[in-house]
Design an enzyme around this catalytic site. Structure first.
Site, PDB file in Angstrom:
ATOM      1  N   LYS A  68       0.862  -1.185   0.000  1.00 42.97           N
ATOM      2  CA  LYS A  68       0.000   0.000   0.000  1.00 42.97           C
ATOM      3  C   LYS A  68       0.893   1.227   0.000  1.00 42.97           C
ATOM      4  O   LYS A  68       1.690   1.430   0.906  1.00 42.97           O
ATOM      5  CB  LYS A  68      -0.908  -0.007   1.237  1.00 42.97           C
ATOM      6  CG  LYS A  68      -1.664   1.297   1.476  1.00 42.97           C
ATOM      7  CD  LYS A  68      -2.607   1.223   2.691  1.00 42.97           C
ATOM      8  CE  LYS A  68      -3.232   2.584   2.995  1.00 42.97           C
ATOM      9  NZ  LYS A  68      -4.152   2.553   4.163  1.00 42.97           N
ATOM     10  N   ASP A  96      -2.794  10.213   3.438  1.00 43.99           N
ATOM     11  CA  ASP A  96      -4.183   9.783   3.603  1.00 43.99           C
ATOM     12  C   ASP A  96      -4.936  10.807   4.453  1.00 43.99           C
ATOM     13  O   ASP A  96      -4.849  10.802   5.671  1.00 43.99           O
ATOM     14  CB  ASP A  96      -4.220   8.404   4.270  1.00 43.99           C
ATOM     15  CG  ASP A  96      -5.639   7.910   4.504  1.00 43.99           C
ATOM     16  OD1 ASP A  96      -6.585   8.522   3.957  1.00 43.99           O
ATOM     17  OD2 ASP A  96      -5.800   6.906   5.232  1.00 43.99           O
ATOM     18  N   LYS A 153     -10.369  12.829   7.962  1.00 44.24           N
ATOM     19  CA  LYS A 153      -9.884  12.490   9.298  1.00 44.24           C
ATOM     20  C   LYS A 153      -9.837  13.749  10.166  1.00 44.24           C
ATOM     21  O   LYS A 153      -9.561  14.833   9.657  1.00 44.24           O
ATOM     22  CB  LYS A 153      -8.448  11.936   9.209  1.00 44.24           C
ATOM     23  CG  LYS A 153      -8.321  10.543   8.643  1.00 44.24           C
ATOM     24  CD  LYS A 153      -6.853  10.104   8.645  1.00 44.24           C
ATOM     25  CE  LYS A 153      -6.677   8.754   7.992  1.00 44.24           C
ATOM     26  NZ  LYS A 153      -7.252   7.643   8.744  1.00 44.24           N
ATOM     27  N   ASP A 178       1.472   6.462   5.452  1.00 46.43           N
ATOM     28  CA  ASP A 178       0.543   5.484   4.886  1.00 46.43           C
ATOM     29  C   ASP A 178       1.088   4.796   3.626  1.00 46.43           C
ATOM     30  O   ASP A 178       0.392   4.003   3.002  1.00 46.43           O
ATOM     31  CB  ASP A 178      -0.801   6.169   4.596  1.00 46.43           C
ATOM     32  CG  ASP A 178      -1.975   5.247   4.849  1.00 46.43           C
ATOM     33  OD1 ASP A 178      -1.798   4.214   5.521  1.00 46.43           O
ATOM     34  OD2 ASP A 178      -3.082   5.552   4.361  1.00 46.43           O
ATOM     35  N   ASP A 193     -12.387   6.841   3.810  1.00 54.36           N
ATOM     36  CA  ASP A 193     -11.138   6.689   4.558  1.00 54.36           C
ATOM     37  C   ASP A 193     -10.655   5.236   4.561  1.00 54.36           C
ATOM     38  O   ASP A 193      -9.557   4.945   5.015  1.00 54.36           O
ATOM     39  CB  ASP A 193     -11.327   7.202   5.989  1.00 54.36           C
ATOM     40  CG  ASP A 193     -10.006   7.460   6.694  1.00 54.36           C
ATOM     41  OD1 ASP A 193      -8.956   7.449   6.011  1.00 54.36           O
ATOM     42  OD2 ASP A 193     -10.029   7.672   7.926  1.00 54.36           O
ATOM     43  N   GLU A 205      -9.497   3.577   2.153  1.00 52.56           N
ATOM     44  CA  GLU A 205      -9.014   3.646   0.775  1.00 52.56           C
ATOM     45  C   GLU A 205      -7.965   2.589   0.449  1.00 52.56           C
ATOM     46  O   GLU A 205      -7.838   2.159  -0.690  1.00 52.56           O
ATOM     47  CB  GLU A 205      -8.445   5.049   0.504  1.00 52.56           C
ATOM     48  CG  GLU A 205      -7.005   5.294   0.970  1.00 52.56           C
ATOM     49  CD  GLU A 205      -6.789   5.165   2.465  1.00 52.56           C
ATOM     50  OE1 GLU A 205      -7.767   5.360   3.218  1.00 52.56           O
ATOM     51  OE2 GLU A 205      -5.659   4.848   2.889  1.00 52.56           O
ATOM     52  N   ARG A 209      -7.604  -0.590   1.121  1.00 54.09           N
ATOM     53  CA  ARG A 209      -8.081  -1.885   0.630  1.00 54.09           C
ATOM     54  C   ARG A 209      -8.541  -1.793  -0.821  1.00 54.09           C
ATOM     55  O   ARG A 209      -8.508  -2.784  -1.545  1.00 54.09           O
ATOM     56  CB  ARG A 209      -9.188  -2.413   1.550  1.00 54.09           C
ATOM     57  CG  ARG A 209     -10.435  -1.578   1.552  1.00 54.09           C
ATOM     58  CD  ARG A 209     -11.357  -1.882   2.716  1.00 54.09           C
ATOM     59  NE  ARG A 209     -10.841  -1.375   3.994  1.00 54.09           N
ATOM     60  CZ  ARG A 209     -11.440  -1.565   5.171  1.00 54.09           C
ATOM     61  NH1 ARG A 209     -12.565  -2.267   5.240  1.00 54.09           N
ATOM     62  NH2 ARG A 209     -10.930  -1.068   6.272  1.00 54.09           N
TER      63      ARG A 209
HETATM   64  N1  BES Z   1      -4.299   4.565   6.868  1.00 53.32           N
HETATM   65  C1  BES Z   1      -5.403   4.289   7.708  1.00 53.32           C
HETATM   66  C2  BES Z   1      -5.091   3.322   8.855  1.00 53.32           C
HETATM   67  C3  BES Z   1      -4.078   3.802   9.860  1.00 53.32           C
HETATM   68  C4  BES Z   1      -4.492   4.355  11.053  1.00 53.32           C
HETATM   69  C5  BES Z   1      -2.731   3.617   9.650  1.00 53.32           C
HETATM   70  C6  BES Z   1      -3.554   4.763  11.985  1.00 53.32           C
HETATM   71  C7  BES Z   1      -1.792   4.020  10.583  1.00 53.32           C
HETATM   72  C8  BES Z   1      -2.208   4.593  11.753  1.00 53.32           C
HETATM   73  C9  BES Z   1      -6.529   3.679   6.872  1.00 53.32           C
HETATM   74  O1  BES Z   1      -6.604   4.114   5.558  1.00 53.32           O
HETATM   75  C10 BES Z   1      -7.812   4.077   7.517  1.00 53.32           C
HETATM   76  O2  BES Z   1      -8.100   5.246   7.566  1.00 53.32           O
HETATM   77  N2  BES Z   1      -8.577   3.100   7.985  1.00 53.32           N
HETATM   78  C11 BES Z   1      -9.828   3.361   8.604  1.00 53.32           C
HETATM   79  C12 BES Z   1     -10.815   2.322   8.147  1.00 53.32           C
HETATM   80  C13 BES Z   1     -12.245   2.623   8.528  1.00 53.32           C
HETATM   81  C14 BES Z   1     -12.742   3.875   7.832  1.00 53.32           C
HETATM   82  C15 BES Z   1     -13.106   1.434   8.161  1.00 53.32           C
HETATM   83  C16 BES Z   1      -9.622   3.289  10.111  1.00 53.32           C
HETATM   84  O3  BES Z   1      -8.837   2.458  10.565  1.00 53.32           O
HETATM   85  O4  BES Z   1     -10.215   4.080  10.813  1.00 53.32           O
HETATM   86 ZN    ZN Z   2      -4.843   4.751   4.708  1.00 51.23          ZN
HETATM   87 MN    MN Z   3      -7.700   5.918   5.347  1.00 56.34          MN
END
Ligand code: BES
Ligand code: ZN
Ligand code: MN
Length: 488
Positions: free
Chosen positions: A257, A262, A269, A280, A339, A341, A343
């Site tokens: 990834k 992000d 966020k 990210d 968010d 994204e 996957r």
């Molecule tokens: N890049 C983030 C996950 C992340 C969080 C990485 C903290 C490193 C530190 C990912 O893209 C994300 O935002 N995931 C969301 C998914 C949710 C919207 C289903 C999350 O974990 O909140």
């Molecule tokens: Zn992300």
């Molecule tokens: Mn995200």
């Protein structure tokens, strides 16, 4: 840093620092400590006792070399209880190198004089010396750097030992390259620059690199990947690297990834969660680090690195919750939260890798979910496997590399939460098991390929140094990937 085996002893090395490991409560029976202490007329143990140093894990004592000790400083490094492992050499080396201020050379005394320890020491010297200082100016510019590393106490300085040092050096450099990528600010490390930097690093290693721009990604039909990109001004990049030795034992594809930033997209966020989101693209950094190290070590395995690089922004053309988008392999996906994204990008990259590269094993790294950190804490990665034997092999590799993972289940029951009324799939589940439902979404795109998914959201980027890992980008996962390849 130039790293070499040295015949010097703990008292005769002229290095700026000589670092020695000490198991807990074994200070007075440690033969290297005894020799140093005698040469220093008792000053070493006196200081250690005064400061209460006993050898607990990561305890460090730095004492000026005195008497007939030739090194500038003696650094004792606590190894905790238990029997000596090759990993102990890494610990001594990391703390030895970290202790350097103005010293330009560090000698590491191996707790166990075998080749595996020499490799771990070389790796640790580079890891411990690592600083991200490219953006510091004026008086904050780094003063000196460690130029030489010496490894002392090897029993058999034969070709195998020298090769081990070289491999340790390669691994350390590859980890530091990954750290540099992760630490780079997102205004400078755009997807285009990420691709260029990785391609430049691969020059001369025998790796073939191909990079696709947006038009080519579009032509290939990676609509999920492009949906994530469409809210930002910087073009995406698809990167495919191949290292192919003669008569490879297996074909392994690593997938990463590469979100250079992000923001969350329209599902923006909050500021506190956004601050570290330059990290990210850590999955891509790990992926590049592995293929680079494999090629430089000339491992007898065909290794691919496949990365989707983009930002996730919320500009005029940003993708929306409610959009339905067709994936590369034809499945329709209903967007729920912009968010989630990572996957989406990975879905297209995994499907491409599965169909076009057809590897024996496919291993992805991604800073995929905050839920993973809720479940396992910030210092441990989650590992998922759709094949039991492969899962065991990867876990054993992690053990050898001293990296912390935990196996989580691809729980079929939770897959029901990814059902959509109007499309083949929703791309997020409900409130619970967020790391697992993300893995289950990815599983839809791997088919029968034997696959490992590593959610490295926690350990890829740290808010403070922890154990042997520095603050910021860590290069987590490179060591395990290489150990896995070596075990094939
Ligand atoms: N890049 C983030 C996950 C992340 C969080 C990485 C903290 C490193 C530190 C990912 O893209 C994300 O935002 N995931 C969301 C998914 C949710 C919207 C289903 C999350 O974990 O909140
Ligand atoms: Zn992300
Ligand atoms: Mn995200």
């Amino acid at each position: 840093m130039k790293i070499s085996l040295s015949k010097d002893s703990v008292t005769t090395t002229k290095a700026g620092i000589v670092a020695v490991g000490v198991h807990d409560k074994e200070l007075s029976k440690n033969s290297d400590v005894k020799r140093l202490d005698t040469a220093m007329k008792g000053a070493l143990l006196r200081q250690a006792k005064d400061e209460g140093f006993s050898g607990r894990t990561n305890e460090v004592l730095k004492v000026p070399g005195a008497g007939s000790v030739k090194a500038g400083w003696v650094v004792l490094v606590g190894l905790g209880a238990g029997k000596t492992t090759a990993g102990d050499a890494r610990r001594v080396a990391v703390h030895g190198a970290r202790s350097a201020r103005r010293q330009s050379s560090v000698a590491v005394v191996l707790p166990r004089g075998d080749a595996a320890s020499a490799q771990a020491a070389a790796e640790g010297l580079l890891g411990g010396a690592y600083r991200y200082d490219q953006y510091l100016t004026g008086s904050r510019k780094p003063q000196g750097k460690i130029r030489s590393g010496f490894i002392l106490g090897i029993k058999n300085a034969d070709a195998a030992a020298r090769a081990a040092v070289k491999n340790g050096q390669i691994l350390g450099e590859s980890v530091c390259f990954a750290r540099d990528l992760v630490n780079a600010p997102p205004n400078d490390l755009t997807p285009e620059v990420l691709a260029k930097t990785a391609a430049a690093e691969a020059k001369g290693t025998g790796i073939r690199t191909s990079v696709w721009n947006k038009a080519k990604i579009d032509k290939a039909g990676m609509r999920l990947f492009l949906a994530v990109n469409q809210g930002g001004g910087n073009e995406p990049r698809f990167v495919h690297m191949v290292y192919k030795p003669a008569r490879p034992k297996a074909k392994v594809a690593f997938v990463g990834k590469g979100l250079t930033f992000d923001s969350g997209g329209l599902c923006l966020k909050p500021a506190k969660s956004m601050i570290d989101m330059k990290c990210d693209m850590a999955g891509s950094a790990t992926t590049f680090g592995i293929v680079l190290a494999a090629a430089r070590m000339k491992l007898p395995v065909e290794v691919h690195a496949v990365v989707g690089a983009t930002e996730n922004m919320n500009g005029d053309f940003a993708y929306r919750p409610g959009d339905v988008i067709e994936s590369l392999d034809g499945k329709t996906v209903e967007i729920i939260n912009t968010d989630a994204e990572g996957r989406l990008v990975l879905a297209d990259i995994l499907a491409y890798t599965r169909d076009k590269i057809r590897p024996d094993f496919m291993i992805d790294h991604a800073t995929l979910t905050g839920a993973c950190m809720v479940a396992l804490g910030k210092w441990r990665a989650a590992m998922y496997a759709n094949d039991e034997a492969l899962g065991k092999q990867y876990a054993a590799a992690a053990e050898r590399a001293d990296e912390n993972y935990w196996n989580l289940p691809l729980d079929d029951e939770l897959a029901a939460t990814l059902k959509s009324e109007i499309a083949d799939l929703k791309h997020t589940g409900d409130a619970y098991g967020g790391s697992i439902t993300a893995a289950l979404f990815l599983r839809e795109f791997v088919g029968d390929t034997k696959w490992i998914h590593c959610d490295i959201a926690g350990p890829a980027f740290l808010d403070g140094s922890h154990d042997l890992a520095p603050k910021g980008g860590t290069g987590f996962g490179v060591g395990t990937g290489i150990e896995f390849l070596k075990g094939l």
